[in-house]
Design a protein around this motif. Structure first.
Motif, PDB file in Angstrom:
ATOM      1  N   GLU A 109       0.824  -1.208   0.000  1.00 30.75           N
ATOM      2  CA  GLU A 109       0.000   0.000   0.000  1.00 30.75           C
ATOM      3  C   GLU A 109       0.856   1.255   0.000  1.00 30.75           C
ATOM      4  OE1 GLU A 109      -2.458  -0.449   3.422  1.00 30.75           O
ATOM      5  OE2 GLU A 109      -3.611  -2.099   2.578  1.00 30.75           O
ATOM      6  N   ALA A 110       2.060   1.149  -0.570  1.00 30.15           N
ATOM      7  CA  ALA A 110       2.911   2.329  -0.657  1.00 30.15           C
ATOM      8  C   ALA A 110       2.220   3.397  -1.489  1.00 30.15           C
ATOM      9  CB  ALA A 110       4.252   1.959  -1.291  1.00 30.15           C
ATOM     10  N   ALA A 111       2.497   4.647  -1.165  1.00 29.96           N
ATOM     11  CA  ALA A 111       1.891   5.758  -1.899  1.00 29.96           C
ATOM     12  C   ALA A 111       2.277   5.666  -3.372  1.00 29.96           C
ATOM     13  CB  ALA A 111       2.356   7.083  -1.307  1.00 29.96           C
ATOM     14  N   GLY A 112       1.277   5.623  -4.234  1.00 29.62           N
ATOM     15  CA  GLY A 112       1.543   5.588  -5.666  1.00 29.62           C
ATOM     16  C   GLY A 112       1.862   4.221  -6.218  1.00 29.62           C
ATOM     17  N   ALA A 113       1.779   3.161  -5.411  1.00 30.01           N
ATOM     18  CA  ALA A 113       2.051   1.817  -5.922  1.00 30.01           C
ATOM     19  C   ALA A 113       1.055   1.471  -7.022  1.00 30.01           C
ATOM     20  CB  ALA A 113       1.963   0.786  -4.796  1.00 30.01           C
ATOM     21  N   PRO A 114       1.528   0.930  -8.140  1.00 29.47           N
ATOM     22  CA  PRO A 114       0.617   0.638  -9.255  1.00 29.47           C
ATOM     23  C   PRO A 114      -0.300  -0.532  -8.938  1.00 29.47           C
ATOM     24  CG  PRO A 114       2.823  -0.172  -9.731  1.00 29.47           C
ATOM     25  CD  PRO A 114       2.924   0.601  -8.461  1.00 29.47           C
ATOM     26  N   ALA A 115      -1.362  -0.626  -9.710  1.00 29.53           N
ATOM     27  CA  ALA A 115      -2.332  -1.708  -9.507  1.00 29.53           C
ATOM     28  C   ALA A 115      -1.770  -3.049  -9.920  1.00 29.53           C
ATOM     29  CB  ALA A 115      -3.618  -1.412 -10.287  1.00 29.53           C
ATOM     30  N   ALA A 116      -0.893  -3.056 -10.921  1.00 29.61           N
ATOM     31  CA  ALA A 116      -0.357  -4.318 -11.434  1.00 29.61           C
ATOM     32  C   ALA A 116       1.080  -4.121 -11.868  1.00 29.61           C
ATOM     33  CB  ALA A 116      -1.199  -4.829 -12.608  1.00 29.61           C
ATOM     34  N   LEU A 117       1.950  -5.063 -11.474  1.00 30.75           N
ATOM     35  CA  LEU A 117       3.352  -5.041 -11.857  1.00 30.75           C
ATOM     36  C   LEU A 117       3.586  -5.949 -13.062  1.00 30.75           C
ATOM     37  CD1 LEU A 117       4.939  -5.339  -8.298  1.00 30.75           C
ATOM     38  CD2 LEU A 117       4.434  -3.266  -9.587  1.00 30.75           C
ATOM     39  N   ARG A 118       4.638  -5.655 -13.796  1.00 30.22           N
ATOM     40  CA  ARG A 118       5.043  -6.460 -14.962  1.00 30.22           C
ATOM     41  C   ARG A 118       3.913  -6.550 -15.996  1.00 30.22           C
ATOM     42  NH1 ARG A 118       7.913 -11.915 -13.230  1.00 30.22           N
ATOM     43  NH2 ARG A 118       8.867 -11.691 -15.296  1.00 30.22           N
ATOM     44  N   THR A 119       3.221  -5.442 -16.195  1.00 29.97           N
ATOM     45  CA  THR A 119       2.147  -5.346 -17.172  1.00 29.97           C
ATOM     46  C   THR A 119       2.217  -3.960 -17.795  1.00 29.97           C
ATOM     47  OG1 THR A 119       0.477  -4.376 -15.719  1.00 29.97           O
ATOM     48  CG2 THR A 119       0.693  -6.782 -15.658  1.00 29.97           C
ATOM     49  N   SER A 120       1.248  -3.656 -18.636  1.00 30.06           N
ATOM     50  CA  SER A 120       1.171  -2.323 -19.240  1.00 30.06           C
ATOM     51  C   SER A 120       0.391  -1.336 -18.388  1.00 30.06           C
ATOM     52  CB  SER A 120       0.540  -2.430 -20.634  1.00 30.06           C
ATOM     53  OG  SER A 120       1.377  -3.149 -21.506  1.00 30.06           O
ATOM     54  N   ASP A 121       0.231  -1.623 -17.116  1.00 27.55           N
ATOM     55  CA  ASP A 121      -0.393  -0.679 -16.197  1.00 27.55           C
ATOM     56  C   ASP A 121       0.328   0.667 -16.333  1.00 27.55           C
ATOM     57  OD1 ASP A 121      -1.973  -0.274 -13.418  1.00 27.55           O
ATOM     58  OD2 ASP A 121       0.002   0.653 -13.287  1.00 27.55           O
ATOM     59  N   PRO A 122      -0.388   1.765 -16.577  1.00 27.06           N
ATOM     60  CA  PRO A 122       0.272   3.043 -16.865  1.00 27.06           C
ATOM     61  C   PRO A 122       1.135   3.563 -15.727  1.00 27.06           C
ATOM     62  CG  PRO A 122      -2.115   3.312 -16.648  1.00 27.06           C
ATOM     63  CD  PRO A 122      -1.857   1.855 -16.713  1.00 27.06           C
ATOM     64  N   ASP A 123       0.707   3.366 -14.478  1.00 31.27           N
ATOM     65  CA  ASP A 123       1.526   3.828 -13.352  1.00 31.27           C
ATOM     66  C   ASP A 123       2.829   3.046 -13.274  1.00 31.27           C
ATOM     67  OD1 ASP A 123      -0.377   5.705 -12.598  1.00 31.27           O
ATOM     68  OD2 ASP A 123      -1.425   4.289 -11.300  1.00 31.27           O
ATOM     69  N   LEU A 171       4.346   1.486 -15.856  1.00 37.94           N
ATOM     70  CA  LEU A 171       5.191   1.844 -16.998  1.00 37.94           C
ATOM     71  C   LEU A 171       5.819   3.219 -16.828  1.00 37.94           C
ATOM     72  CD1 LEU A 171       3.340   0.495 -20.167  1.00 37.94           C
ATOM     73  CD2 LEU A 171       5.247  -0.521 -18.893  1.00 37.94           C
ATOM     74  N   ALA A 172       5.129   4.123 -16.157  1.00 38.64           N
ATOM     75  CA  ALA A 172       5.726   5.440 -15.919  1.00 38.64           C
ATOM     76  C   ALA A 172       6.978   5.312 -15.055  1.00 38.64           C
ATOM     77  CB  ALA A 172       4.703   6.360 -15.251  1.00 38.64           C
ATOM     78  N   ALA A 173       6.912   4.437 -14.030  1.00 35.55           N
ATOM     79  CA  ALA A 173       8.095   4.209 -13.191  1.00 35.55           C
ATOM     80  C   ALA A 173       9.192   3.499 -13.980  1.00 35.55           C
ATOM     81  CB  ALA A 173       7.705   3.396 -11.961  1.00 35.55           C
ATOM     82  N   VAL A 174       8.801   2.512 -14.801  1.00 41.61           N
ATOM     83  CA  VAL A 174       9.782   1.796 -15.625  1.00 41.61           C
ATOM     84  C   VAL A 174      10.460   2.745 -16.602  1.00 41.61           C
ATOM     85  CG1 VAL A 174      10.053   0.038 -17.429  1.00 41.61           C
ATOM     86  CG2 VAL A 174       8.634  -0.427 -15.415  1.00 41.61           C
ATOM     87  N   ASP A 175       9.704   3.622 -17.209  1.00 46.54           N
ATOM     88  CA  ASP A 175      10.285   4.559 -18.172  1.00 46.54           C
ATOM     89  C   ASP A 175      11.323   5.461 -17.493  1.00 46.54           C
ATOM     90  OD1 ASP A 175       8.757   3.508 -20.191  1.00 46.54           O
ATOM     91  OD2 ASP A 175       7.291   5.129 -20.247  1.00 46.54           O
ATOM     92  N   ARG A 176      11.052   5.855 -16.265  1.00 44.26           N
ATOM     93  CA  ARG A 176      12.026   6.669 -15.540  1.00 44.26           C
ATOM     94  C   ARG A 176      13.304   5.859 -15.293  1.00 44.26           C
ATOM     95  NH1 ARG A 176       9.095   8.066 -11.167  1.00 44.26           N
ATOM     96  NH2 ARG A 176       9.962   6.442  -9.812  1.00 44.26           N
ATOM     97  N   TRP A 177      13.138   4.598 -14.915  1.00 44.28           N
ATOM     98  CA  TRP A 177      14.287   3.724 -14.684  1.00 44.28           C
ATOM     99  C   TRP A 177      15.077   3.506 -15.974  1.00 44.28           C
ATOM    100  CZ3 TRP A 177      18.032   1.741 -12.169  1.00 44.28           C
ATOM    101  CH2 TRP A 177      18.581   0.491 -12.490  1.00 44.28           C
ATOM    102  N   TYR A 178      14.380   3.151 -17.035  1.00 42.32           N
ATOM    103  CA  TYR A 178      15.066   2.950 -18.312  1.00 42.32           C
ATOM    104  C   TYR A 178      15.756   4.232 -18.775  1.00 42.32           C
ATOM    105  CZ  TYR A 178      13.684  -1.803 -19.713  1.00 42.32           C
ATOM    106  OH  TYR A 178      13.572  -3.175 -19.828  1.00 42.32           O
ATOM    107  N   GLY A 179      15.106   5.356 -18.535  1.00 44.44           N
ATOM    108  CA  GLY A 179      15.691   6.622 -18.943  1.00 44.44           C
ATOM    109  C   GLY A 179      17.014   6.911 -18.261  1.00 44.44           C
ATOM    110  N   ALA A 180      17.234   6.308 -17.100  1.00 44.14           N
ATOM    111  CA  ALA A 180      18.498   6.488 -16.387  1.00 44.14           C
ATOM    112  C   ALA A 180      19.514   5.403 -16.723  1.00 44.14           C
ATOM    113  CB  ALA A 180      18.234   6.510 -14.880  1.00 44.14           C
ATOM    114  N   VAL A 181      19.079   4.139 -16.807  1.00 44.26           N
ATOM    115  CA  VAL A 181      20.039   3.047 -16.957  1.00 44.26           C
ATOM    116  C   VAL A 181      20.419   2.784 -18.405  1.00 44.26           C
ATOM    117  CG1 VAL A 181      18.289   1.191 -17.060  1.00 44.26           C
ATOM    118  CG2 VAL A 181      20.573   0.716 -16.163  1.00 44.26           C
ATOM    119  N   MET A 182      19.478   2.926 -19.334  1.00 44.59           N
ATOM    120  CA  MET A 182      19.786   2.565 -20.719  1.00 44.59           C
ATOM    121  C   MET A 182      20.873   3.442 -21.348  1.00 44.59           C
ATOM    122  SD  MET A 182      18.320  -0.185 -21.595  1.00 44.59           S
ATOM    123  CE  MET A 182      16.927  -1.268 -21.196  1.00 44.59           C
TER     124      MET A 182
END
Length: 904
Positions: free
Chosen positions: A114-128, A130-141
């Protein structure tokens, strides 16, 4: 350094040269930065040419939006540069999910529960998500892109996600396509791969454009059918225009050889380079019982130990690498065949490689631990009528050698045939015009090894060059300068096992320091979430206290994890490790009670296991939902049978039969039956809980026509208020298999409510370490009872060890010997021992490791082993502390610690 890695049907080429790559996992988040280059050097010296690198998202982004690639232990650029300097290629695996038996599979803690802003579904196209993943990819890639081989760096492959075919992803096509598009947009030009954990190549990649499937193979090392399984994937990928790349597999080199014989062009045994979870949490629950706790010692027996010692399998790596190098392109372009396609008798397991231009490498695999006689039939040694008795050989226990059979010498510059060799080719010096020594072939083998070379001479005759056992043989016929050398395998390079000695311990006063530390921050009331993530707690302990009413007959904890210690009216009930399954404690009605529950986070689940609620990716940690039970109603009977498991159906005018839940008798075991009953949700302020006592099989439950929820035997409860409302009736529909002998014992509907919470406290792992270090300093060095050699006859505690009461943890300080052997500058191995105790090791003011010894099931490495790396203890603070806590209500026994220095 290679500049390109090209993939084609059945082939992998480095700068245009067909190759077979060996790859060792090396994870910098599990190895101190000061030792990164040491591990990479040992990998390089083993003959492996690539490293598998997980990049742990949760380790680099501990707080949302703050991604750290600059602090020393997180300096990804430095690690990649070290690999480049060692001429090692890198298979980078930045997730977002990596598994790796780590906290949440590498997904940050703040995506869970129940963390603040935790997405409804992980490892899916859930928009919340993917927004976190995009931030991660934007740094590591961009970091990986800058280190790609086309720019002179080490990164030759980039893997997206990890074993998605194990996960019930509803939209793998869209999800993986998104990841692939982002990686390309951010500069990745090397091949993108997606690994299949259980062979579903399409499920692992989602069919995303340009995403290359690979396979992870974890067979029983003694499986006689594994060769055919590996060849199956070679054929499937070759038909798709690709080589077989095994991106994870077992450590045993006999198994790796079998994969190469099956056509694998990249073989990456997982965790050849072991590590330790100093800086990240391990996972809780994997390879279930159901569920276990992964050890901080992350070691599956790879060729390098967590502290960097070479093990015997290291010699097997060197031997295999030498053979691959000697055969070079000839092996890397060979076609896999079943072993029976080659002329070898006496063994069925293993495989053969048909070399371009003729001849075979045959690889018989001995799986039973026996010396097995075999016979190779060489056409080159056959008589004029084609008959041959063959060459007898002995297959050593546990071996899978690469033997030569009727191999033409022409590609090495000499006419003739390597008719048979029951030793391994490890070096080739090809014939060069005008060079007298000509072709030199070097083999390694045993006294029983045999090598025969057939060479043409004038007039159609032949010369047979033969060696039986170690030695040298040279051709004497003119025009055929061939020399063969057979030598024993070099002596082992394994490092000696450390010699552990008992350490003296000193008992320090602890008192109620843990309670004092947890007192701030403190909150009262009953509405704040009891989930750790909602409280901003990534690790550590969450304690909640309650007042239970005199009406309560039982208290329930639903969803509590990981190590849950419960005290009722001041009586410690011990630690429970149920991974979210319900915990129940009876109460004596007629008087008020006090409840104290502490949940200690071991690590979030890295893998879904439906048997326990907390063993799901995204599941949070903490005390869970606490309910006091006021009454229990039997609801076993009067269920309408709405769907029968038999061939007939209920007619329109039929009244549904009434039966006990699971009680419909049928001759069709396992066929689904549907039962329906209307139950009360409970009155206002109360909640109804359905409890299926003694449930033996999973069932599916729908409330008021909503989506089905699965109820497992290990967690047979369901709150009958899906929308949080109370009062009124609710239709409960249960779909269950027909089980001869009974589906369950009884059904209960519990009337429950939340008790009044009086306190809520948190303590991080770092806070605990700082607190105990401060207490040790305050205690000083004199005046406290020494416990010499706990567990031995000289122990001040007793020969049976030190008894630890359930409600009385102890703090011990290790009294070292000479600074020369265990000084602060060097590292230290520790082995802690005991029964039904938890031991937390602290050094340098920070937690090193945790150990549960006894009932909680562990997996991974040794639950006893700890390792303090060199430099972790400053000269001014060299102390090692151990917090020892009982796991059982009856207490536990601590049997002491043994230590040995480590040089690095």
């Amino acid at each position: 350094m290679a500049n390109s890695l090209d993939l084609s049907p059945g082939r992998l080429a480095l700068d245009g040269t067909p190759s077979v790559l060996l790859c060792s996992s090396v994870f910098p988040f599990r190895i101190p930065r000061t030792q990164w280059d040491h591990r990479l050097r040992l990998v390089q010296e083993s003959g492996y040419r690539m490293v598998d690198l997980y990049v742990h998202w949760g380790f680099h982004e501990e707080e949302p939006g703050r991604i750290d690639f600059d602090s020393p232990e997180r300096d990804l650029r430095h690690f990649l540069d070290l690999a480049r300097r060692r001429d090692l290629l890198v298979m980078a695996r930045p997730g977002p999910y990596i598994c790796s038996e780590t906290d949440g599979g590498g997904l940050p803690w703040w995506l869970h529960g129940e963390a603040a802003g935790a997405p409804a579904a992980l490892r899916t196209s859930d928009p919340d998500y993917l927004a976190a993943v995009d931030r991660w990819y934007g740094a590591v890639m961009p970091i990986l892109a800058a280190a790609q081989t086309d720019r002179g760096g080490a990164v030759a492959l980039v893997q997206l996600e990890n074993e998605l075919d194990f996960y019930d992803c509803p939209d793998p096509d869209a999800y993986m396509a998104h990841l692939a598009e982002r990686a390309r947009e951010l500069g990745i030009v090397v091949p993108l791969i997606g690994c299949a954990g259980q062979g579903d190549l399409a499920g692992a990649t989602g069919g995303a454009d340009g995403l290359i499937p690979t396979v992870n193979l974890y067979p029983d090392d003694s499986s006689p059918t594994f060769d055919a399984e590996a060849r199956h994937y070679h054929g499937a990928l070759e038909a798709s225009g690709l080589p077989l790349m095994v991106t994870e597999t077992n450590r045993l080199h006999r198994t790796l050889r079998r994969e190469i014989l099956a056509g694998a062009r990249l073989v990456a045994p997982y965790l050849q380079t072991s590590g330790f979870d100093h800086l990240v949490l391990p996972s809780a629950g994997n390879w279930g019982d159901p569920g276990n706790l992964m050890t901080h010692d992350y070691d599956f027996g790879g060729y390098l130990s967590p502290d960097g010692r070479r093990r015997p399998e290291y010699d097997e790596a060197i031997a295999l690498a030498a053979t691959l190098s000697a055969w070079g392109e000839r092996l890397a372009t060979a076609a896999p065949e079943p072993l029976d396609a080659a002329a070898l008798e006496g063994v069925e397991s293993g495989g053969a490689l048909a070399l371009a231009g003729g001849g075979h490498l045959v690889g018989p695999a001995e799986l039973d631990g026996l010396q097995r006689p075999v016979r190779l039939r060489s056409a080159a040694l056959a008589g004029a009528d084609g008959s041959t008795d063959g060459v007898a050989a002995v297959l050593e226990p546990g071996g899978c050698p690469f033997w030569s059979l009727d191999v033409p010498l022409a590609p090495w510059g000499v006419e003739g045939t390597l008719a048979v060799a029951t030793a391994e080719l490890v070096a080739v010096e090809p014939a060069v015009p005008d060079r007298e020594e000509g072709l030199l072939l070097t083999f390694e083998g045993r006294e029983s090894s045999r090598i025969e070379v057939v060479l043409p001479v004038d007039g159609g005759a032949t010369e047979r060059l033969r060696l039986d056992g170690p030695g040298t043989a040279r051709s004497i016929a003119p025009g055929t300068p061939v020399t063969i050398v057979l030598r024993p395998r070099p002596a082992g390079r394994a490092d000696p096992e450390p010699v552990l000695r008992r350490a003296d311990m000193e008992l320090l006063p602890l008192g109620g320091v843990l309670d004092e530390a947890a007192a701030a921050p403190q909150e009262t009331g009953g509405t704040t979430s009891l989930g750790a993530e909602a409280r901003g707690l990534p690790d550590g302990r969450l304690t909640a206290e309650f007042e239970l009413s005199a009406e309560a007959s039982e208290v329930l904890l639903l969803g509590a994890a990981d190590l849950v210690r419960v005290g009722v009216d001041g009586v410690d009930q011990g630690v429970q490790v149920t991974h979210g399954a319900p915990l129940s404690f009876p109460l004596t009605p007629g008087r008020a009670h006090r409840l104290r529950a502490t949940a200690e986070i071991w690590g979030r689940a890295n893998f879904d296991d439906a048997r326990r609620p907390a063993l799901a990716l995204g599941a949070g940690r903490g005390v869970g939902r606490v309910l006091e039970v006021l009454s229990a109603q039997d609801a076993t009977d009067l269920w309408e049978v709405r769907r029968l498991p038999d061939r007939r159906a209920l007619g329109e005018l039929d009244q549904p039969p009434l039966r006990g839940l699971g009680g419909w008798s049928s001759t069709n075991p396992g066929v689904q039956t549907t039962y329906v009953r209307t139950l009360s949700r409970g009155t206002d302020g109360e909640v109804a809980v359905l409890r299926l006592v003694g449930l033996t099989h999973p069932v599916h439950v729908a409330l008021d026509g909503g989506e089905e929820q699965r109820v497992m035997p290990e967690a047979p409860v369901l709150v009958l208020a899906p929308d949080g409302t109370h009062g009124g009736d609710i239709e409960v529909r249960v779909r269950a298999p027909h089980v001869p002998g009974g589906l369950l014992e009884r059904v209960e509907v519990l009337s429950a409510r939340r008790p009044r919470r009086t306190a809520l406290r948190t303590l991080t792992e770092a806070g605990l370490a700082a607190l105990l270090t401060r207490r040790a300093v305050e205690a000083g060095g004199d005046g406290w009872r020494p416990l010499r050699h706990i567990g031995s006859s000289t122990s001040a505690a007793s020969s049976a060890g030190l008894h630890i009461a359930a409600d009385a943890p102890v703090l011990l300080r290790m009294r070292e010997g000479s600074e020369e052997s265990t000084g602060a500058a060097g590292g230290m191995l520790l082995e802690v021992d005991g029964d039904d105790v938890q031991v937390t090791v602290i050094a340098g003011g920070r937690r090193v490791s945790r150990h549960v010894l006894g009932r909680p099931v562990t997996a991974g490495g040794s639950p006893h082993r700890s390792w303090i790396p060199a430099g972790w203890r400053a000269p001014e603070e060299p102390e090692v502390l151990l917090l020892v806590e009982a796991l059982e209500a009856r207490g536990g026994i601590f049997d002491g610690v043994r230590i040995a220095p480590t040089p690095r």
